[in-house]
Design an enzyme around this catalytic site. Structure first.
Site, PDB file in Angstrom:
ATOM      1  N   CYS A 113      -7.353   0.755  -3.149  1.00 38.98           N
ATOM      2  CA  CYS A 113      -6.163   0.140  -3.746  1.00 38.98           C
ATOM      3  C   CYS A 113      -6.014   0.566  -5.204  1.00 38.98           C
ATOM      4  CB  CYS A 113      -6.255  -1.373  -3.662  1.00 38.98           C
ATOM      5  SG  CYS A 113      -4.804  -2.216  -4.328  1.00 38.98           S
ATOM      6  N   GLY A 152       0.796   8.077   5.744  1.00 37.92           N
ATOM      7  CA  GLY A 152       1.898   8.871   6.258  1.00 37.92           C
ATOM      8  C   GLY A 152       2.090   8.831   7.758  1.00 37.92           C
ATOM      9  N   PRO A 189      -4.951  -3.105   6.256  1.00 40.14           N
ATOM     10  CA  PRO A 189      -4.863  -4.341   5.460  1.00 40.14           C
ATOM     11  C   PRO A 189      -3.730  -4.218   4.450  1.00 40.14           C
ATOM     12  CG  PRO A 189      -6.716  -2.998   4.731  1.00 40.14           C
ATOM     13  CD  PRO A 189      -6.153  -2.320   5.939  1.00 40.14           C
TER      14      PRO A 189
END
Length: 330
Positions: free
Chosen positions: A100, A213, A17
């Site tokens: 987040c 990553g 997302p």
């Protein structure tokens, strides 16, 4: 469209997302390249779902399945109410954002800051599960600030799984809530894949997916081979979608690898319908700029769409001109 893939099938690969990026147009575009990967909405806060324009926030095309709704929040009652509202939209999964690190998210006491409040997260997911007809999952970090991930992450996973969550997506970096921007939090804290692998060994009955990553399908295959259940790819899937998503269905033993030119052609009816409803071309093509990354004509493709798609009256003829630039360069 073939029969809808199941959620279990979707765990092997997912597209993260991403705020302002993974909207419904982006997801439809991505679905043309992979039938199997799980696609996630942008994060939507529980209060927005409760009080905001629900169709605008929650509508999507049936072709986007399998699709997960990501919610943000820290109030169990609000999250339960938002989950109940979302039932009518028939998402395949509801995901709670515990990762987040942005200031806006912290000020609302949700996102990565919840890594410090595992008991609250457990209350939140229990409330969500009580209102959900589909699995409730969690996307989290390995820790925040001065926490020691090898100590706090196993406890976090244990508490939240005992509340009913069976599927975790773990961003293998700490988040620094003070001193680093969201962009820096995606790049500066070191990756700790080994810790996520250890979590899978410690909790073999849980679905453990890794994020952070990963930029190529080859990396995803390597991580799956180490015993992880799934890999989530973020910005690489957006900026270079063909390299990441075309051919991804081979992870499920399926031979679905459309040519990028065919993907553009397949977007035509969708774009025509959007324009016919008063939409603008750039609302869709902004997600398509990276389709030919690394291929002849990519620069002309991007320039033609970037310069022209936001102009009044821009339509499919502009898209065709951009595609001609690619074909001529091939």
């Amino acid at each position: 469209m073939q029969d809808r893939p199941t959620k279990d099938h979707a765990h092997k690969l997912s597209v993260a997302p991403m705020m302002d990026w993974t909207d419904r147009h982006c997801r439809f575009f991505h679905r043309l390249m992979t039938r199997r990967a799980m696609l996630y909405t942008e994060m939507v806060t529980a209060p927005a779902v409760i009080h905001g324009p629900k169709p605008r926030l929650l509508d999507y095309s049936d072709a986007e399945h399998p699709i997960a709704l990501q919610l943000g929040g820290s109030d169990p009652r609000e999250l339960a109410q938002a989950t109940a509202i979302a039932r009518d939209w028939h998402y395949d999964e509801i995901n709670l954002n515990v990762g987040c690190p942005s200031d806006r998210v912290q000020s609302g006491c949700f996102g990565a800051v919840l890594m410090e409040r595992p008991a609250l997260v457990a209350d939140c997911v229990a409330a969500m599960i009580g209102e959900s007809a589909v699995p409730v999952t969690v996307k989290c970090r390995i820790g925040v600030d001065d926490q020691l991930p090898e100590q706090i992450l196993p406890d976090f996973i244990d508490r939240v799984s005992r509340a009913g969550v069976r599927h975790f997506v773990i961003h293998a970096r700490k988040a620094w809530l003070q001193g680093l921007s969201p962009k820096e939090n995606r790049e500066i804290p070191p990756l700790d894949y080994a810790l996520v692998q250890q979590i899978k060994r410690d909790f073999p009955d849980l679905t453990i997916c890794i994020n952070g990553g990963v930029t190529t399908l080859a990396q995803a295959r390597d991580l799956l081979a180490l015993g992880l259940d799934g890999v989530m790819i973020g910005r690489a899937a957006y900026h270079d979608p063909a390299s990441v998503l075309i051919g991804a269905d081979a992870l499920w033993g399926e031979d679905h690898a459309p040519d990028p030119v065919a993907v553009v052609r397949a977007m035509h009816p969708y774009i025509a319908a959007h324009l016919g409803q008063g939409g603008r071309l750039h609302q869709i093509t902004r997600h398509m700029l990276g389709l030919f990354t690394g291929r002849p004509g990519a620069r002309h493709w991007r320039r033609t769409l970037s310069e022209g798609a936001s102009r009044d009256g821009a339509g499919l003829d502009l898209l065709d001109r951009a595609l001609d630039q690619v074909r001529l360069a091939a």
